[in-house]
Design a protein around this motif. Sequence first.
Motif, PDB file in Angstrom:
ATOM      1  N   ALA A 277       0.837  -1.202   0.000  1.00  0.00           N
ATOM      2  CA  ALA A 277       0.000   0.000   0.000  1.00  0.00           C
ATOM      3  C   ALA A 277       0.871   1.251   0.000  1.00  0.00           C
ATOM      4  CB  ALA A 277      -0.920  -0.007   1.211  1.00  0.00           C
ATOM      5  N   LEU A 278       1.943   1.237   0.796  1.00  0.00           N
ATOM      6  CA  LEU A 278       2.865   2.374   0.824  1.00  0.00           C
ATOM      7  C   LEU A 278       3.563   2.538  -0.527  1.00  0.00           C
ATOM      8  CD1 LEU A 278       4.419   1.778   4.359  1.00  0.00           C
ATOM      9  CD2 LEU A 278       2.974   3.702   3.698  1.00  0.00           C
ATOM     10  N   ALA A 279       4.002   1.423  -1.109  1.00  0.00           N
ATOM     11  CA  ALA A 279       4.679   1.500  -2.407  1.00  0.00           C
ATOM     12  C   ALA A 279       3.731   1.996  -3.492  1.00  0.00           C
ATOM     13  CB  ALA A 279       5.231   0.122  -2.781  1.00  0.00           C
ATOM     14  N   TRP A 280       2.452   1.665  -3.368  1.00  0.00           N
ATOM     15  CA  TRP A 280       1.464   2.097  -4.359  1.00  0.00           C
ATOM     16  C   TRP A 280       1.356   3.612  -4.412  1.00  0.00           C
ATOM     17  CZ3 TRP A 280      -0.796   0.382  -8.481  1.00  0.00           C
ATOM     18  CH2 TRP A 280      -1.986   0.945  -8.931  1.00  0.00           C
ATOM     19  N   PHE A 281       1.395   4.254  -3.244  1.00  0.00           N
ATOM     20  CA  PHE A 281       1.250   5.708  -3.214  1.00  0.00           C
ATOM     21  C   PHE A 281       2.593   6.432  -3.324  1.00  0.00           C
ATOM     22  CE2 PHE A 281      -2.904   4.718  -1.325  1.00  0.00           C
ATOM     23  CZ  PHE A 281      -3.694   5.545  -2.104  1.00  0.00           C
ATOM     24  N   GLU A 282       3.648   5.837  -2.798  1.00  0.00           N
ATOM     25  CA  GLU A 282       4.954   6.489  -2.827  1.00  0.00           C
ATOM     26  C   GLU A 282       5.759   6.140  -4.079  1.00  0.00           C
ATOM     27  OE1 GLU A 282       6.067   8.673  -0.646  1.00  0.00           O
ATOM     28  OE2 GLU A 282       4.254   8.534   0.598  1.00  0.00           O
ATOM     29  N   LYS A 283       5.193   5.328  -4.969  1.00  0.00           N
ATOM     30  CA  LYS A 283       5.833   4.857  -6.201  1.00  0.00           C
ATOM     31  C   LYS A 283       6.850   3.755  -5.923  1.00  0.00           C
ATOM     32  CE  LYS A 283       5.194   9.253  -8.577  1.00  0.00           C
ATOM     33  NZ  LYS A 283       5.861  10.361  -9.299  1.00  0.00           N
ATOM     34  N   LYS A 284       7.515   3.824  -4.786  1.00  0.00           N
ATOM     35  CA  LYS A 284       8.385   2.728  -4.367  1.00  0.00           C
ATOM     36  C   LYS A 284       8.598   2.822  -2.865  1.00  0.00           C
ATOM     37  CE  LYS A 284      12.834   5.040  -5.100  1.00  0.00           C
ATOM     38  NZ  LYS A 284      14.155   4.948  -5.757  1.00  0.00           N
ATOM     39  N   TRP A 285       8.897   1.681  -2.277  1.00  0.00           N
ATOM     40  CA  TRP A 285       9.127   1.629  -0.824  1.00  0.00           C
ATOM     41  C   TRP A 285      10.353   0.752  -0.579  1.00  0.00           C
ATOM     42  CZ3 TRP A 285       7.333   4.722   2.722  1.00  0.00           C
ATOM     43  CH2 TRP A 285       7.502   4.403   4.057  1.00  0.00           C
ATOM     44  N   GLU A 304      19.333  -3.400   0.769  1.00  0.00           N
ATOM     45  CA  GLU A 304      18.031  -2.814   0.459  1.00  0.00           C
ATOM     46  C   GLU A 304      17.221  -3.742  -0.441  1.00  0.00           C
ATOM     47  OE1 GLU A 304      18.627   0.952  -1.334  1.00  0.00           O
ATOM     48  OE2 GLU A 304      19.349   1.928   0.505  1.00  0.00           O
ATOM     49  N   PHE A 305      15.904  -3.670  -0.261  1.00  0.00           N
ATOM     50  CA  PHE A 305      14.966  -4.374  -1.138  1.00  0.00           C
ATOM     51  C   PHE A 305      13.873  -3.375  -1.496  1.00  0.00           C
ATOM     52  CE2 PHE A 305      11.260  -6.887  -2.184  1.00  0.00           C
ATOM     53  CZ  PHE A 305      11.785  -7.911  -2.962  1.00  0.00           C
ATOM     54  N   VAL A 306      13.736  -3.083  -2.772  1.00  0.00           N
ATOM     55  CA  VAL A 306      12.801  -2.050  -3.233  1.00  0.00           C
ATOM     56  C   VAL A 306      11.522  -2.684  -3.744  1.00  0.00           C
ATOM     57  CG1 VAL A 306      12.442  -0.127  -4.823  1.00  0.00           C
ATOM     58  CG2 VAL A 306      14.702  -0.497  -3.805  1.00  0.00           C
ATOM     59  N   VAL A 307      10.404  -2.246  -3.182  1.00  0.00           N
ATOM     60  CA  VAL A 307       9.081  -2.655  -3.657  1.00  0.00           C
ATOM     61  C   VAL A 307       8.519  -1.504  -4.478  1.00  0.00           C
ATOM     62  CG1 VAL A 307       6.764  -3.384  -3.000  1.00  0.00           C
ATOM     63  CG2 VAL A 307       8.726  -4.086  -1.618  1.00  0.00           C
ATOM     64  N   THR A 308       8.200  -1.736  -5.733  1.00  0.00           N
ATOM     65  CA  THR A 308       7.721  -0.685  -6.627  1.00  0.00           C
ATOM     66  C   THR A 308       6.196  -0.697  -6.722  1.00  0.00           C
ATOM     67  OG1 THR A 308       7.813  -2.088  -8.598  1.00  0.00           O
ATOM     68  CG2 THR A 308       9.841  -0.937  -7.966  1.00  0.00           C
ATOM     69  N   TRP A 309       5.670   0.345  -7.328  1.00  0.00           N
ATOM     70  CA  TRP A 309       4.210   0.410  -7.498  1.00  0.00           C
ATOM     71  C   TRP A 309       3.734  -0.668  -8.473  1.00  0.00           C
ATOM     72  CZ3 TRP A 309       1.745   1.154 -12.125  1.00  0.00           C
ATOM     73  CH2 TRP A 309       2.495   1.685 -13.174  1.00  0.00           C
ATOM     74  N   GLN A 310       4.623  -1.093  -9.379  1.00  0.00           N
ATOM     75  CA  GLN A 310       4.253  -2.189 -10.270  1.00  0.00           C
ATOM     76  C   GLN A 310       4.070  -3.490  -9.489  1.00  0.00           C
ATOM     77  OE1 GLN A 310       6.739  -0.023 -10.800  1.00  0.00           O
ATOM     78  NE2 GLN A 310       6.894   0.565 -12.959  1.00  0.00           N
ATOM     79  N   ASP A 311       4.937  -3.704  -8.477  1.00  0.00           N
ATOM     80  CA  ASP A 311       4.768  -4.886  -7.618  1.00  0.00           C
ATOM     81  C   ASP A 311       3.433  -4.820  -6.881  1.00  0.00           C
ATOM     82  OD1 ASP A 311       7.330  -5.793  -8.306  1.00  0.00           O
ATOM     83  OD2 ASP A 311       8.261  -4.574  -6.736  1.00  0.00           O
ATOM     84  N   SER A 312       3.097  -3.619  -6.399  1.00  0.00           N
ATOM     85  CA  SER A 312       1.825  -3.446  -5.696  1.00  0.00           C
ATOM     86  C   SER A 312       0.649  -3.712  -6.628  1.00  0.00           C
ATOM     87  CB  SER A 312       1.734  -2.024  -5.130  1.00  0.00           C
ATOM     88  OG  SER A 312       2.787  -1.757  -4.231  1.00  0.00           O
ATOM     89  N   ALA A 313       0.756  -3.215  -7.864  1.00  0.00           N
ATOM     90  CA  ALA A 313      -0.324  -3.447  -8.833  1.00  0.00           C
ATOM     91  C   ALA A 313      -0.516  -4.939  -9.087  1.00  0.00           C
ATOM     92  CB  ALA A 313      -0.008  -2.725 -10.142  1.00  0.00           C
ATOM     93  N   LEU A 314       0.578  -5.686  -9.144  1.00  0.00           N
ATOM     94  CA  LEU A 314       0.493  -7.126  -9.368  1.00  0.00           C
ATOM     95  C   LEU A 314      -0.176  -7.829  -8.188  1.00  0.00           C
ATOM     96  CD1 LEU A 314       1.201  -9.627 -11.054  1.00  0.00           C
ATOM     97  CD2 LEU A 314       3.428  -9.662  -9.903  1.00  0.00           C
TER      98      LEU A 314
END
Length: 336
Positions: A277-285, A304-314
């Motif tokens: 949810a955070l990555a969805w709004f922040e574009k990445k977390w 570091e491990f980056v979660v992107t908004w594309q991951d959130s969309a999936l």
Amino acid sequence: MSLYVTELRRLFKRRLTRLLLILMVLGLAGIAVALGLSSTKTGPAQRAAAEARVESEYQQAVRAHQQNVADCEAAKARGEKTEERFGPDCGREWVPQREMYDAKWYLPYEFDMRSEFGLLIAAFAGAVSLFAFLVSASFVGAEWNTGGMMNLLLWRPKRVTVLLTKLAAVLSVLLGLSVVLGLLWTGAIWLVARFSGSTAKMTPGVWESFAISGLRAVGLILAVGVVAFGLASLGRHTAMALGAAVGIGVLSEIGIQLAVQLAQVRFGGRYVLSTYALAWFEKKWTLLDHRSCEFANGMCAPAEFVVTWQDSALVFGVGTVLVLAAAVWSIRRRDI
């Protein structure tokens, strides 16, 4: 009469829908009003007052330091030990520096549209998502619980068509409300920034970024509506959706969090819904693993491990599709 139009009328005539809509609008209006009352537009007078206060604070600190050194010298002259009380060399090296005092500390809070509106978009999405969940779940849940769905299927026996038409009516309302309220919300916040805050650096690029964030907010609201509708249809009761939401929340935010910490799983946050949810709004977390330090230039830099908004969309997309597919399968296979 069209089934779709009938379902729209039925949805708007429900007292719960109207009540929740009023509460949501009042809540959003309350946030805007509170923001306007707490924010103060700063001008030359406020900045001059802040600079004067900073200078006064600095001069007081200098005088206090000078007095401290003088007291230390006097204590030395009396033969007293001063290092423990005043430090080495009577603390002469601790002279206050002017750059240590910032006038921003003494300015009143001023809402900045450019830097703070993104957070308010997330707040708007949260409020409307809650409305979407309750309205969607109760709309189909009440139909099953009261027997209205069974009566409707007597003269419209196409089960899947009926279910998806109801869903289409709900999503249409959610989409329309999200767009209209989103525009009104943006206008209200802009007025707050215009008269009580700052609209500096609001370039076309910034507005475009906010528009994209708004589209993501609408996508989340619609996904929440589909999930709530599907869960309530699966359980044939509003309580099914509410119970499932609470269960998933507890499992994700407490159960999984605790399990990954006890098992010392690297980047355990990637298994928690709030991260997406955070990555969805922040574009990445970005998730950090402080237990595995990688040294760079003599400094400890955690992995570091980056979660992107594309991951959130999936993640959210797959979850939404699965719930809807289960609801469609259920109404096709189960006895009514």
